[in-house]
Every structure is written in structure tokens, then in C-alpha cells.
Design a protein around this motif. Structure first.
Motif, PDB file in Angstrom:
ATOM      1  N   GLU A  66       0.820  -1.209   0.000  1.00  0.00           N
ATOM      2  CA  GLU A  66       0.000   0.000   0.000  1.00  0.00           C
ATOM      3  C   GLU A  66       0.861   1.270   0.000  1.00  0.00           C
ATOM      4  N   GLY A  67       2.120   1.121   0.422  1.00  0.00           N
ATOM      5  CA  GLY A  67       3.057   2.234   0.339  1.00  0.00           C
ATOM      6  C   GLY A  67       2.992   3.231   1.466  1.00  0.00           C
ATOM      7  N   THR A  68       1.875   3.302   2.151  1.00  0.00           N
ATOM      8  CA  THR A  68       1.699   4.248   3.248  1.00  0.00           C
ATOM      9  C   THR A  68       0.630   3.712   4.184  1.00  0.00           C
ATOM     10  N   ARG A  69       0.590   4.243   5.400  1.00  0.00           N
ATOM     11  CA  ARG A  69      -0.361   3.728   6.387  1.00  0.00           C
ATOM     12  C   ARG A  69      -1.792   4.158   6.069  1.00  0.00           C
ATOM     13  N   PHE A  70      -2.737   3.266   6.304  1.00  0.00           N
ATOM     14  CA  PHE A  70      -4.160   3.503   6.051  1.00  0.00           C
ATOM     15  C   PHE A  70      -4.684   4.614   6.960  1.00  0.00           C
ATOM     16  N   THR A  71      -5.350   5.591   6.364  1.00  0.00           N
ATOM     17  CA  THR A  71      -6.125   6.595   7.102  1.00  0.00           C
ATOM     18  C   THR A  71      -7.416   6.814   6.313  1.00  0.00           C
ATOM     19  N   PRO A  72      -8.479   7.307   6.945  1.00  0.00           N
ATOM     20  CA  PRO A  72      -9.729   7.552   6.201  1.00  0.00           C
ATOM     21  C   PRO A  72      -9.529   8.472   4.997  1.00  0.00           C
ATOM     22  N   LYS A  73      -8.710   9.518   5.161  1.00  0.00           N
ATOM     23  CA  LYS A  73      -8.503  10.447   4.058  1.00  0.00           C
ATOM     24  C   LYS A  73      -7.763   9.775   2.906  1.00  0.00           C
ATOM     25  N   LYS A  74      -6.701   9.039   3.225  1.00  0.00           N
ATOM     26  CA  LYS A  74      -5.949   8.336   2.185  1.00  0.00           C
ATOM     27  C   LYS A  74      -6.820   7.273   1.511  1.00  0.00           C
ATOM     28  N   HIS A  75      -7.688   6.634   2.303  1.00  0.00           N
ATOM     29  CA  HIS A  75      -8.570   5.616   1.745  1.00  0.00           C
ATOM     30  C   HIS A  75      -9.546   6.239   0.755  1.00  0.00           C
ATOM     31  N   GLN A  76     -10.092   7.388   1.097  1.00  0.00           N
ATOM     32  CA  GLN A  76     -11.031   8.072   0.198  1.00  0.00           C
ATOM     33  C   GLN A  76     -10.365   8.409  -1.130  1.00  0.00           C
ATOM     34  N   ILE A  77      -9.151   8.940  -1.057  1.00  0.00           N
ATOM     35  CA  ILE A  77      -8.415   9.283  -2.279  1.00  0.00           C
ATOM     36  C   ILE A  77      -8.093   8.030  -3.082  1.00  0.00           C
ATOM     37  N   SER A  78      -7.672   6.985  -2.384  1.00  0.00           N
ATOM     38  CA  SER A  78      -7.317   5.732  -3.052  1.00  0.00           C
ATOM     39  C   SER A  78      -8.515   5.127  -3.767  1.00  0.00           C
ATOM     40  N   MET A  79      -9.684   5.188  -3.143  1.00  0.00           N
ATOM     41  CA  MET A  79     -10.867   4.605  -3.767  1.00  0.00           C
ATOM     42  C   MET A  79     -11.372   5.455  -4.940  1.00  0.00           C
ATOM     43  N   GLN A  80     -11.073   6.748  -4.928  1.00  0.00           N
ATOM     44  CA  GLN A  80     -11.377   7.569  -6.100  1.00  0.00           C
ATOM     45  C   GLN A  80     -10.515   7.141  -7.281  1.00  0.00           C
ATOM     46  N   VAL A  81      -9.262   6.820  -6.989  1.00  0.00           N
ATOM     47  CA  VAL A  81      -8.368   6.298  -8.028  1.00  0.00           C
ATOM     48  C   VAL A  81      -8.877   4.947  -8.531  1.00  0.00           C
ATOM     49  N   ALA A  82      -9.325   4.101  -7.599  1.00  0.00           N
ATOM     50  CA  ALA A  82      -9.857   2.788  -7.981  1.00  0.00           C
ATOM     51  C   ALA A  82     -11.059   2.932  -8.899  1.00  0.00           C
ATOM     52  N   GLU A  83     -11.941   3.875  -8.570  1.00  0.00           N
ATOM     53  CA  GLU A  83     -13.119   4.111  -9.407  1.00  0.00           C
ATOM     54  C   GLU A  83     -12.706   4.560 -10.800  1.00  0.00           C
ATOM     55  N   GLY A  84     -11.699   5.440 -10.856  1.00  0.00           N
ATOM     56  CA  GLY A  84     -11.238   5.929 -12.148  1.00  0.00           C
ATOM     57  C   GLY A  84     -10.610   4.846 -13.004  1.00  0.00           C
ATOM     58  N   LYS A  85     -10.035   3.822 -12.337  1.00  0.00           N
ATOM     59  CA  LYS A  85      -9.391   2.721 -13.065  1.00  0.00           C
ATOM     60  C   LYS A  85     -10.317   1.528 -13.261  1.00  0.00           C
ATOM     61  N   GLY A  86     -11.561   1.665 -12.780  1.00  0.00           N
ATOM     62  CA  GLY A  86     -12.508   0.567 -12.929  1.00  0.00           C
ATOM     63  C   GLY A  86     -12.223  -0.613 -12.029  1.00  0.00           C
ATOM     64  N   LEU A  87     -11.579  -0.363 -10.875  1.00  0.00           N
ATOM     65  CA  LEU A  87     -11.252  -1.426  -9.928  1.00  0.00           C
ATOM     66  C   LEU A  87     -12.274  -1.476  -8.804  1.00  0.00           C
ATOM     67  N   PRO A  88     -12.529  -2.659  -8.226  1.00  0.00           N
ATOM     68  CA  PRO A  88     -13.478  -2.766  -7.116  1.00  0.00           C
ATOM     69  C   PRO A  88     -13.014  -1.953  -5.904  1.00  0.00           C
ATOM     70  N   GLN A  89     -13.972  -1.486  -5.118  1.00  0.00           N
ATOM     71  CA  GLN A  89     -13.677  -0.747  -3.901  1.00  0.00           C
ATOM     72  C   GLN A  89     -13.133  -1.689  -2.828  1.00  0.00           C
ATOM     73  N   LEU A  90     -12.158  -1.222  -2.064  1.00  0.00           N
ATOM     74  CA  LEU A  90     -11.600  -1.968  -0.941  1.00  0.00           C
ATOM     75  C   LEU A  90     -12.053  -1.284   0.343  1.00  0.00           C
ATOM     76  N   LYS A  91     -12.517  -2.060   1.302  1.00  0.00           N
ATOM     77  CA  LYS A  91     -13.059  -1.471   2.527  1.00  0.00           C
ATOM     78  C   LYS A  91     -11.981  -1.164   3.562  1.00  0.00           C
ATOM     79  N   TYR A  92     -11.003  -2.061   3.692  1.00  0.00           N
ATOM     80  CA  TYR A  92     -10.032  -1.928   4.772  1.00  0.00           C
ATOM     81  C   TYR A  92      -8.603  -1.679   4.285  1.00  0.00           C
ATOM     82  N   HIS A  93      -8.413  -1.521   2.977  1.00  0.00           N
ATOM     83  CA  HIS A  93      -7.073  -1.383   2.428  1.00  0.00           C
ATOM     84  C   HIS A  93      -7.020  -0.267   1.396  1.00  0.00           C
TER      85      HIS A  93
END
Length: 235
Positions: free
Chosen positions: A116-143
């Protein structure tokens, strides 16, 4: 520091894994893929290493800044820890060279990798899942989305010497949020580590296919209760 975790604070770390894989731990070279959600993740990873006699030969892919931390950074430098600047154009060659040095390492080693490259935080998770949406990848709840380039280079350079990938997920009971300060103050935590052994030959050679494989690995990570049902317990 492992003594501070287990002896000083009395923290318990219970391992859940396939009983058939258990005898192989410590007797083969492996790439250990860890989640990165807690401040003391690295201590629990080292406890896992210590339990199977590979603490002294464990390696990690760490950010360059950690090399300058007194005591720990210097120790890691002399233990041949692989440091990176997190600028892939600069890191790719130096990381590959460092990994090649492990091919004739005289002892069994584990290479610990926080994809993951960095420690999980709610803010980082939100940004990461926006990237996932843009790439057509499934949402991750805890990672967070895994960073695939470092994993691919690690696999390619250790292929033929490392036998397996250990898919490892760490959780703490009762919604505990462990801290290093808590450990130093003697606070006891209860950790559960879930490990799945995957033969390295099952990881694709092609970079795009390897990236897809790693994304699928993170999509398959299941909840604490599900893993408790699937795995045997080794205290």
C-alpha cells in the motif's frame, strides 16, 4: 523492540494459517505482503519473523528517510535493508540491484513488503478509492490500492530463490488502536495475524498480469471472522 512488544507490554500475537504451510515457515525464502493500518505493524511483522528464526535475516523495502533515523536506520543500513525514494524512475534500478544481492544470501530470509506504500487513514482511503473508481477497480473497505511496480520488481528479482508469497493481514481485537507509545508504557494489545502461503510460481511473469494478480489479492482479503473460520490457530 520485539522484546518491548512481547515481554514489556505483554502484547499477544496469534497466528492463523493453513496447518500444511506452517512447517515451511522459516525454512524457505519468502516475500511477505503485509497490510499497513497500524503504528506498530512493523513490530508485529518482526515478531512473525522472530517466531520462525528469521528476524536477523529479514529485509524490508523502506523509504530512504528511515535510513537517517538514529539506531534503527543505521541498523537497517548494515542489515542490507532496501531503501527507496518513492520516485520510481530513480528507484527501479537501485531496488533491483539490492534485490539481486539477496539471490546468494547465505541464510533463509523473508522480504517484507507494504504494497500500500503508506499507512491507512480515512482520508488516504477516500483518495485511493477515487483512483480505484477511475481505473474501474473494485472498492476496498479496509485497504488502500496496492502499488504494483515495487511488487513486480521484487517478484522478478527474487524469482527462483524465493519460494512463496505470504499474504499477511494484521488486525487488533476490540477495535484497539495500538501505538508505539502505548507499547513503551507497557500497554497490552491483542493482535491476530492471518497468513496465506501462495507458491511464487503462481504469480504471473508479465508485468500487467502481475499487477492484476496483486489487485485481486487485495480484493480477496477477507474479514477477521472469515479468516478465523478458514485458518488453523498457532499461538
Amino acid at each position: 523492540m520485539v522484546a518491548a512488544l512481547e515481554w514489556w507490554s505483554g502484547t499477544e500475537c496469534t497466528l492463523y494459517t493453513d496447518p500444511k504451510s506452517y512447517p515451511l515457515y522459516g525454512n524457505e525464502n519468502a516475500i511477505v505482503v503485509l497490510n499497513h493500518a497500524f503504528e506498530i505493524d512493523f513490530l508485529c511483522g518482526w515478531t512473525f519473523c522472530e517466531r520462525f528464526g528469521v528476524l536477523g535475516s529479514s529485509k524490508v523495502l523502506a523509504k530512504k528517510e528511515l535510513a537517517y533515523v538514529p539506531v534503527i536506520g543505521w541498523m537497517w543500513y548494515f542489515l542490507e535493508i532496501v531503501f527507496c525514494k518513492r520516485k520510481w524512475e530513480e528507484d527501479r534500478t537501485t531496488v533491483a540491484q539490492s534485490l539481486q544481492n539477496l539471490r546468494d544470501y547465505p541464510e533463509n530470509y523473508w522480504f517484507l513488503l507494504y504494497c500500500e506504500g503508506t499507512r491507512f487513514t480515512p482520508k488516504k482511503h477516500q483518495i485511493s478509492m477515487q483512483v480505484a473508481e477511475g481505473k474501474g477497480l473494485p472498492q476496498l473497505k479496509y485497504h488502500l490500492l496496492p502499488r504494483t511496480k515495487g511488487f513486480y520488481v521484487t517478484v522478478q528479482n527474487l524469482r527462483g530463490t524465493a519460494a512463496a508469497v505470504y499474504d499477511s493481514t494484521l488486525n487488533f481485537r476490540n477495535n484497539e488502536v495500538p501505538t508505539l507509545l502505548g507499547i513503551l508504557n507497557g500497554k497490552k494489545y491483542h493482535a491476530d495475524l492471518y497468513v496465506r502461503r501462495i507458491p511464487l510460481e503462481s504469480v504471473p511473469d508479465d508485468e500487467a498480469e502481475c499487477a492484476a494478480w496483486l489487485h485481486k489479492l487485495y480484493q480477496e482479503k477477507v474479514s477477521e471472522n472469515k479468516k478465523r473460520e478458514l485458518c488453523g490457530r498457532h499461538g
